[in-house]
Motif scaffolding. Sequence first.
Motif, short mmCIF file in Angstrom:
data_model
loop_
_atom_site.label_atom_id
_atom_site.label_comp_id
_atom_site.label_asym_id
_atom_site.label_seq_id
_atom_site.Cartn_x
_atom_site.Cartn_y
_atom_site.Cartn_z
N UNK A 1 0.87 -1.17 0.00
CA UNK A 1 0.00 0.00 0.00
C UNK A 1 0.91 1.22 0.00
N UNK A 2 0.56 2.24 -0.78
CA UNK A 2 1.39 3.45 -0.81
C UNK A 2 0.54 4.65 -0.41
N UNK A 3 1.12 5.50 0.44
CA UNK A 3 0.48 6.77 0.84
C UNK A 3 1.15 7.90 0.07
N UNK A 4 0.37 8.63 -0.68
CA UNK A 4 0.88 9.64 -1.61
C UNK A 4 0.34 11.01 -1.24
N UNK A 5 1.22 12.00 -1.20
CA UNK A 5 0.80 13.39 -1.01
C UNK A 5 1.73 14.30 -1.80
N UNK A 6 1.27 15.50 -2.11
CA UNK A 6 2.10 16.50 -2.76
C UNK A 6 1.97 17.82 -1.99
N UNK A 7 3.00 18.63 -2.06
CA UNK A 7 2.99 19.95 -1.44
C UNK A 7 3.88 20.88 -2.26
N UNK A 8 3.66 22.15 -2.12
CA UNK A 8 4.50 23.11 -2.84
C UNK A 8 5.89 23.14 -2.23
N UNK A 9 6.88 23.24 -3.09
CA UNK A 9 8.25 23.33 -2.62
C UNK A 9 8.50 24.73 -2.03
N UNK A 10 9.32 24.76 -1.03
CA UNK A 10 9.73 26.04 -0.47
C UNK A 10 8.72 26.69 0.46
N UNK A 11 7.67 25.96 0.85
CA UNK A 11 6.70 26.56 1.77
C UNK A 11 5.41 25.78 1.75
N UNK A 12 4.59 25.96 2.74
CA UNK A 12 3.32 25.25 2.84
C UNK A 12 2.31 25.84 1.87
N UNK A 13 1.56 24.94 1.22
CA UNK A 13 0.43 25.37 0.42
C UNK A 13 -0.82 25.29 1.28
N UNK A 14 -1.93 25.58 0.71
CA UNK A 14 -3.17 25.50 1.47
C UNK A 14 -3.46 24.09 1.92
N UNK A 15 -2.86 23.13 1.24
CA UNK A 15 -3.10 21.75 1.61
C UNK A 15 -2.00 21.19 2.50
#
Length: 613
Positions: free
Chosen positions: A296-310
């Motif tokens: 099972x894989x847990x996948x997430x993305x975020x903006x580099x260099x700082x937090x995004x709204x997510x």
Amino acid sequence: MFARSTRSTLAAASKRRYVCPLCLRRARRSQLGDARLPTQIKSQSFQTESQPPPPQDDTPFRKLLKDAAKQQKKEKGSSFEQPATSAKSTDPRLKKWELTVGIEVHAELNTARKLFSSAATSISETPNTHVSLFDLAFPGSQPHFQKETLIPALRAALAFNCEIQHKSSFDRKHYFYQDQPAGYQITQYYEPFATDGKLTLYPHDFPPGAAPQPGPFDIGIKQIQMEQDTAKTVQQPPSTHLLDFNRVSHPLIEIITLPEIHDPVVAAVVVRKIQNVLKSVNACTTGMELGGLRADVNVSVRQRGGDSSEAGHSYHGVTGLGQRTEIKNLASVKAVEDAIIAERDRQIDLLESGGVIEGETRGWTLGSKTTKRLRGKEGEIDYRYMPDPDIPPVIIGYDLIEHLKRTLPKLPDVNVDSLVQTYGLTTKDAITLLSLDDGSRLDYYLETVNILLSQTKGQESDVPLETIGKIAGNWVLMELGSLFHSEPWDPTRIPPNFLAGTISRVRRKQITSPSGKRLLSIKFDGDRRTVQEIVQQDNLLLSPLSNDEYMSLAQSLLDEKPEMVKDIVEKKQTKKVMWFVGQMMARTKDGSVEPGRAEEVLKGLMGLGEEKL
């Protein structure tokens, strides 16, 4: 009741072994042009029902490998099979968005009994024939922890450098589904038996050019826990589901990595290496190809260099991550890579269009372009974890841990390093040798080397082990590989002492290399004579041409092909010299022309180098 046995299928799969399966598959694709050939990479044993029969012509095995290498450069496909940078260079959005992956690997332990009952572990038998009352949640039945199931679990944990916990306990994880008759799964959540491990990845674990850095690096393992498996669901369209309870309460370990993976290729390599390590310490029954291991894989993305709204979520102690989704039950290394890429791209598309990522469980089908929603993602509260009141804590003695440490088999990385540093093999050849026939090919190779060393001591002096090891490796992988490429490996057909005798005679120039290959072919076909008997009776002893005969034959061939000689001399197409070498060998009695000597004479006559007379 599901009454269809899978025993014959598994038996057929276990008998079909191939030398260097990945290379051979590419060679067949190149030679046969069959677009239906499977491209899924599998380790050691693999399904072959969809593969065509091997070529029936006399194409040399070495040529098949060369053709496969050429074909590999031309093909476009999974970055796990190709030298790649995991799509970073092809998708400009990845400069803005960072991928984070955590992996949970579920592996069937290699035990005779189930985790909490005395029923046998036999998922390949006739459905619903190895089931106890507890497996079916019969009212009043009680779980009885089978202590022997702990041994392979501990071997696995030690192989991953985990800290073994002296005391661990089991919890109930509540959820209702048709494959869980009790309405809860017994697992270790709060007090697992192993924590704080690591998996070390090396450049040789990756396809050429795909390693993210030049040296080794670690992927953290948060914990390894024991738990029971669920029933097997067999779908019969359009709406029937059959349940096989043989698999219920099979002992599993769940290996949970830290969310430290940022590349789909690395994730695929992690899963493949976990499988190889488990197999090397005899902890796992079968690999992904036969359902013994799922990811099972847990996948997430975020903006580099700082937090995004997510990016305000945490996972296994890592904060600031994007909202994760879980992709369940991935059954191959290729599926792991492809599913992560598809889910990563889906999340980026959704975030860039102003949408919100929901925490959910998603599914993946090979060949799909995107993942699909299965259900909302449960949390700790939803599962209503509670200590199991019927199972006492598991106490692991330190003497048992020390004993298992002393008797733990060598891990793949240790074996690769030994074969490269001590026996002179290339890293590629060492990995290939380790991956073949559940270690039987490696044992055969080492026995052959030992016989050669003993023969050398009586006839020669100061021959380095690296020299003997490299020569033996070439013969075991290439020449025996050619003979066994379409048949199951059977070391009795060409015993190690026969191969050693053949190699020894080629080294001492008693016979030529082609004569040595002919010796192996004769023995492979069932001849019971010894090496010496075949050499004498079949007149294979080397009777080399005289220097004048070498010169005369070489000059006559050069006179026949003046245009080819011009290409070699003026255009520096020196590889064509080997065509003339082959012609010299073909036009003389077997055993009278040595390829090296023929090449020297030909180059001398063409002024390409000093001739050694």
